[in-house]
Design a protein around this motif. Structure first.
Motif, short mmCIF file in Angstrom:
data_model
loop_
_atom_site.label_atom_id
_atom_site.label_comp_id
_atom_site.label_asym_id
_atom_site.label_seq_id
_atom_site.Cartn_x
_atom_site.Cartn_y
_atom_site.Cartn_z
N GLU A 5 -13.95 35.55 -9.88
CA GLU A 5 -13.46 36.92 -10.03
C GLU A 5 -13.97 37.82 -8.90
O GLU A 5 -13.23 38.65 -8.38
N THR A 6 -15.22 37.64 -8.53
CA THR A 6 -15.79 38.42 -7.43
C THR A 6 -15.04 38.14 -6.14
O THR A 6 -14.67 39.08 -5.40
N LEU A 7 -14.82 36.88 -5.86
CA LEU A 7 -14.13 36.52 -4.62
C LEU A 7 -12.67 36.97 -4.63
O LEU A 7 -12.14 37.41 -3.60
N ALA A 8 -12.02 36.90 -5.79
CA ALA A 8 -10.64 37.39 -5.90
C ALA A 8 -10.57 38.90 -5.66
O ALA A 8 -9.66 39.40 -4.99
N SER A 9 -11.54 39.62 -6.15
CA SER A 9 -11.62 41.05 -5.91
C SER A 9 -11.82 41.35 -4.43
O SER A 9 -11.20 42.25 -3.86
N ARG A 10 -12.70 40.59 -3.80
CA ARG A 10 -12.93 40.76 -2.36
C ARG A 10 -11.67 40.43 -1.56
O ARG A 10 -11.40 41.05 -0.54
N ASN A 11 -10.92 39.43 -2.03
CA ASN A 11 -9.67 39.10 -1.36
C ASN A 11 -8.69 40.27 -1.42
O ASN A 11 -8.00 40.56 -0.43
N ALA A 12 -8.64 40.95 -2.56
CA ALA A 12 -7.75 42.11 -2.67
C ALA A 12 -8.14 43.17 -1.64
O ALA A 12 -7.26 43.78 -1.02
N ASP A 13 -9.43 43.37 -1.44
CA ASP A 13 -9.89 44.31 -0.41
C ASP A 13 -9.51 43.81 0.98
O ASP A 13 -9.09 44.59 1.84
N PHE A 14 -9.67 42.51 1.21
CA PHE A 14 -9.29 41.90 2.49
C PHE A 14 -7.82 42.16 2.80
O PHE A 14 -7.46 42.55 3.92
N VAL A 15 -6.97 41.94 1.81
CA VAL A 15 -5.53 42.14 2.00
C VAL A 15 -5.25 43.58 2.43
O VAL A 15 -4.43 43.83 3.32
N LYS A 16 -5.94 44.53 1.83
CA LYS A 16 -5.71 45.95 2.14
C LYS A 16 -6.27 46.37 3.49
O LYS A 16 -5.71 47.24 4.15
N THR A 17 -7.42 45.79 3.89
CA THR A 17 -8.13 46.34 5.05
C THR A 17 -8.24 45.42 6.27
O THR A 17 -8.45 45.92 7.38
N GLN A 18 -8.11 44.10 6.10
CA GLN A 18 -8.37 43.22 7.22
C GLN A 18 -7.28 42.20 7.51
O GLN A 18 -7.27 41.61 8.59
N PHE A 19 -6.37 41.98 6.58
CA PHE A 19 -5.35 40.96 6.76
C PHE A 19 -4.49 41.30 7.97
O PHE A 19 -4.06 42.42 8.15
N THR A 20 -4.24 40.28 8.80
CA THR A 20 -3.40 40.44 9.97
C THR A 20 -2.14 39.63 9.76
O THR A 20 -2.18 38.40 9.73
N ASP A 21 -1.04 40.31 9.61
CA ASP A 21 0.24 39.65 9.42
C ASP A 21 0.70 39.06 10.75
O ASP A 21 0.45 39.62 11.82
N GLY A 22 1.34 37.91 10.71
CA GLY A 22 1.94 37.34 11.90
C GLY A 22 1.03 36.49 12.75
O GLY A 22 1.39 36.16 13.88
N LEU A 23 -0.14 36.12 12.24
CA LEU A 23 -1.00 35.23 13.02
C LEU A 23 -0.29 33.90 13.22
O LEU A 23 0.42 33.42 12.33
#
Length: 171
Positions: A5-23
Motif C-alpha cells: 500500500e505504501t509503494l502504491a501510494s508513492r507510485n500515485a505521487d510518481f505518476v503526478k510529479t515524475q512520470f515521463t511520457d514517451g520514453l
C-alpha cells in the motif's frame, strides 16, 4: 499501511510529479549497468542517471555469470529487433561495491559453484572476496564475449561508506 500500500501510494505521487511520457525502450545514454541487488547501490541513483537514460541488470554481487552473459546477448537481439544494436556506441558498466554480501559467502562453494556455473577450482578466478579483482575478471569476461563485440566495457567500484565511485577498469 503495509509495504504494498505504501509503494502504491508513492507510485500515485510518481505518476503526478515524475512520470515521463514517451520514453523509448532504448536507454538514452546507450548504457547498461550490471550491478548488485544491494539496496544501497541503485545504479541510477549512485550514477545520477535520469529516468530512461540507462538500463540496469542487478544480481547478487553485480557479477557477470553465464546467465548474465545470456541476458546481455538476448538484450542485443531485442535492440536489433527494435531497430538499434547493442554494439558499437553502447556502454556496459560493471558496478560492484565495497562491503558486498557476496564476500560473506567466499567459503561456501556449495552456493557459489552453481551461481558461477563452475567447479571449486574455478571459484578462485571469480575473486569473490576481492571486489577490485572481481571487477577486472568480469570486465575481461564481457570483453571476451564475441557476441557483444563492439561494446565498450568498463568497471566501477562504489564505496558504500563515502558514496564515491572509483574507476577500476577504464573503458
Amino acid at each position: 499501511m503495509g509495504v504494498v500500500e505504501t509503494l502504491a501510494s508513492r507510485n500515485a505521487d510518481f505518476v503526478k510529479t515524475q512520470f515521463t511520457d514517451g520514453l523509448r525502450m532504448m536507454p538514452k545514454l546507450k548504457t547498461i549497468v550490471i550491478g548488485c541487488v544491494d539496496p544501497r547501490v541503485d545504479p541510477a541513483s549512485v550514477l545520477g542517471a535520469e529516468q530512461g537514460e540507462i538500463a540496469a541488470i542487478r544480481n547478487v554481487g553485480g557479477r557477470i555469470t553465464p546467465r548474465t552473459l545470456e541476458e546481455l546477448v538476448m538484450l542485443r537481439k531485442v535492440t536489433q529487433a527494435a531497430g538499434a544494436d547493442l554494439g558499437p556506441g553502447w556502454e556496459l558498466i560493471v558496478l560492484q561495491h565495497t562491503q558486498c554480501g557476496i564476500t560473506l559467502l567466499k567459503d561456501q562453494p556449495e552456493l557459489l559453484t552453481p551461481y558461477f556455473e563452475t567447479d571449486e577450482a574455478g571459484l578462485e578466478a571469480q575473486a569473490v572476496a576481492d571486489p577490485r579483482a572481481a571487477i577486472a575478471h568480469d570486465v575481461a569476461a564481457l570483453r571476451a564475449e564475441s557476441r557483444l563485440e563492439g561494446v565498450r566495457v568498463s568497471g566501477l567500484l562504489y564505496d558504500v561508506a563515502t558514496g564515491e565511485i572509483e574507476t577500476v577498469v577504464a573503458p
